[in-house]
Design a protein around this motif. Sequence first.
Motif, PDB file in Angstrom:
ATOM      1  N   MET A  45      18.465 -35.057  30.441  1.00 18.85           N
ATOM      2  CA  MET A  45      17.155 -34.950  31.083  1.00 18.85           C
ATOM      3  C   MET A  45      16.773 -36.297  31.675  1.00 18.85           C
ATOM      4  O   MET A  45      17.238 -37.348  31.207  1.00 18.85           O
ATOM      5  CB  MET A  45      16.085 -34.496  30.086  1.00 18.85           C
ATOM      6  CG  MET A  45      16.386 -33.201  29.359  1.00 18.85           C
ATOM      7  SD  MET A  45      14.995 -32.560  28.368  1.00 18.85           S
ATOM      8  CE  MET A  45      14.051 -31.714  29.643  1.00 18.85           C
TER       9      MET A  45
ATOM     10  N   PHE B 239      11.990 -29.150  24.463  1.00 15.49           N
ATOM     11  CA  PHE B 239      11.950 -29.854  25.748  1.00 15.49           C
ATOM     12  C   PHE B 239      12.501 -28.986  26.877  1.00 15.49           C
ATOM     13  O   PHE B 239      12.022 -29.044  28.012  1.00 15.49           O
ATOM     14  CB  PHE B 239      12.714 -31.172  25.646  1.00 15.49           C
ATOM     15  CG  PHE B 239      11.960 -32.237  24.897  1.00 15.49           C
ATOM     16  CD1 PHE B 239      10.718 -32.656  25.341  1.00 15.49           C
ATOM     17  CD2 PHE B 239      12.479 -32.808  23.744  1.00 15.49           C
ATOM     18  CE1 PHE B 239      10.002 -33.633  24.647  1.00 15.49           C
ATOM     19  CE2 PHE B 239      11.776 -33.776  23.053  1.00 15.49           C
ATOM     20  CZ  PHE B 239      10.536 -34.202  23.503  1.00 15.49           C
TER      21      PHE B 239
ATOM     22  N   ASP C  50      10.049 -27.763  29.988  1.00 13.43           N
ATOM     23  CA  ASP C  50      10.458 -28.013  31.372  1.00 13.43           C
ATOM     24  C   ASP C  50      10.440 -26.722  32.179  1.00 13.43           C
ATOM     25  O   ASP C  50      10.082 -26.722  33.367  1.00 13.43           O
ATOM     26  CB  ASP C  50      11.857 -28.628  31.382  1.00 13.43           C
ATOM     27  CG  ASP C  50      12.349 -28.930  32.786  1.00 13.43           C
ATOM     28  OD1 ASP C  50      11.590 -29.548  33.566  1.00 13.43           O
ATOM     29  OD2 ASP C  50      13.485 -28.545  33.118  1.00 13.43           O
TER      30      ASP C  50
ATOM     31  N   ILE D  53      19.211 -35.985  25.689  1.00 11.13           N
ATOM     32  CA  ILE D  53      18.042 -35.840  24.829  1.00 11.13           C
ATOM     33  C   ILE D  53      18.417 -35.399  23.416  1.00 11.13           C
ATOM     34  O   ILE D  53      17.762 -35.784  22.435  1.00 11.13           O
ATOM     35  CB  ILE D  53      17.025 -34.863  25.466  1.00 11.13           C
ATOM     36  CG1 ILE D  53      15.605 -35.168  24.953  1.00 11.13           C
ATOM     37  CG2 ILE D  53      17.389 -33.414  25.216  1.00 11.13           C
ATOM     38  CD1 ILE D  53      15.048 -36.471  25.415  1.00 11.13           C
TER      39      ILE D  53
ATOM     40  N   LEU E 159       9.545 -34.868  30.858  1.00 12.94           N
ATOM     41  CA  LEU E 159      11.004 -34.779  30.785  1.00 12.94           C
ATOM     42  C   LEU E 159      11.472 -33.580  31.604  1.00 12.94           C
ATOM     43  O   LEU E 159      10.926 -32.477  31.459  1.00 12.94           O
ATOM     44  CB  LEU E 159      11.471 -34.617  29.330  1.00 12.94           C
ATOM     45  CG  LEU E 159      11.583 -35.905  28.502  1.00 12.94           C
ATOM     46  CD1 LEU E 159      10.219 -36.487  28.182  1.00 12.94           C
ATOM     47  CD2 LEU E 159      12.348 -35.642  27.213  1.00 12.94           C
TER      48      LEU E 159
ATOM     49  N   LEU F  63      12.684 -43.948  25.347  1.00  9.86           N
ATOM     50  CA  LEU F  63      12.822 -42.985  26.435  1.00  9.86           C
ATOM     51  C   LEU F  63      12.168 -43.513  27.709  1.00  9.86           C
ATOM     52  O   LEU F  63      12.721 -43.385  28.808  1.00  9.86           O
ATOM     53  CB  LEU F  63      12.199 -41.644  26.043  1.00  9.86           C
ATOM     54  CG  LEU F  63      12.897 -40.853  24.935  1.00  9.86           C
ATOM     55  CD1 LEU F  63      12.111 -39.583  24.613  1.00  9.86           C
ATOM     56  CD2 LEU F  63      14.325 -40.503  25.332  1.00  9.86           C
TER      57      LEU F  63
ATOM     58  N   VAL G 212      13.622 -38.922  32.437  1.00  6.73           N
ATOM     59  CA  VAL G 212      12.347 -39.254  31.798  1.00  6.73           C
ATOM     60  C   VAL G 212      11.453 -39.951  32.810  1.00  6.73           C
ATOM     61  O   VAL G 212      11.880 -40.884  33.498  1.00  6.73           O
ATOM     62  CB  VAL G 212      12.560 -40.172  30.575  1.00  6.73           C
ATOM     63  CG1 VAL G 212      11.231 -40.460  29.885  1.00  6.73           C
ATOM     64  CG2 VAL G 212      13.543 -39.528  29.596  1.00  6.73           C
TER      65      VAL G 212
END
Length: 461
Positions: free
Chosen positions: A447, A276, A280, A146, A423, A137, A449
């Motif tokens: 997403m 994730f 976020d 992802i 992320l 990643l 990274v």
Amino acid sequence: MTGRQHRARAAHPAPPGPPRRATLRLLKQLFTDRLALMGDSAEVYGDVVRIAIGPKAMYLVNHPDLAKHVLADNAANYHKGIGLQEARRALGDGLLTSDGETWREQRRTIQPVFQPKRISRQAAVVAAEVDALIQRLAAHDGPVEILHEMTGLTLGVLGKTLLDAELGGYETLGHSFEAVQDQAMFEAVTLSAIPQWVPLKKQLHFRTARDDLRRIADELVEQRLANPVENGEDVLSRLIESGSAQGASRERMRDELITLLLAGHETTASTLGWAFHLIDEHPEVGERLHAEAVEVLGDRLPEHEDLRRLTYTAAVVEEVMRLYPPVWLLPRVAQADDEIGGYHVPAGSDVVVVPYTLHRHPGFWTDPERFDPGRFDPANPAGRPPRYAYIPFGAGPRFCIGNSLGVMEAVFVLAMAARDLVLRKVPGKVVDPEAMLSLRVRGGLPMTVHRRERVRRAEAA
């Protein structure tokens, strides 16, 4: 109808539910928004709801005590139901879809592979796989899908921890399982009214996927037969040994392997995708995850003993599974008449316990739509709801045997990712749930990274 059935119905009426005139609306929701169908029905009609669609009636159960009745106390009366029955066309009679003595034999065969001591010995393997993921990643330049990455990770972990095999060469597995889920739900909502030989695009994809899964399972068995592991503790070794002892067919071993491949990777990959997304949306959670990972791990890989110290990370995983339980629906079929919550449920009825709505029940969760890992703070055990208000791994005899491996994997991923990376969803990405056999993010999750130290420098500047 027998006299006994008449007396049962007189003593226990049918549950409330949408009127017959709502059939077209219900059908539309069943096709397009199954979560809304379940949630709206529970909100309007209560904890036991009868949803009649055409000739079929489905009984929605949405209370911890009633879930316990169906899944544990009277589990012998409830066999696998809608969705899983259709999935049997591809998965065969594996642990996920079988019932009765077949299921009990399969469970006895595979259970030792998931013993806590053996799973704890796999922690180093899981940590190494996660470390390789983090490095991949971090090397990306541009958006990353992802969910694809999480699927690759979970398949890799499954292969090395449960099968003692390398699954990296089977890139088609994820797509094949998507086709299986699509077909299973298609058959469930159409009541299997459309024969599989009809050349619809969805059904053609399913047949290709089914053949692909059978080929992969057969190759794994052949490889192990050619290279046996002495006193092997993995699933492949146990299936082969059990099959030889019981005279089981190659088809049965294939069914079990395909089921394990699906259940062993899909649920954890889905949970990580939702994690994730939620992190976020709540950057303060990401900061707390980072702080805990730095304090507990420093710059080393996690070990099994760290699970007791990564308490906030584990709480995040639990809260993610509350809002988006990977197994959102637990379908059953009543084998005999029953009484649930004071209502009569006839034999042959589809009875569904829905963790997605149960985990949002306002009678047991404060502000249930809010993402709050503090609900699972081990320092506040009194704040936890009743046992059966939270069942992300099912309950009763069919409680998921892979739960400890899945949780360890998810905790390691979140801790290591939060320590080293940030992320962020691609701008404009709308995240909606898609209720298939598992609860996944519709259309994937692209997403970007970023290395955490670069983010901090940019923010400081």
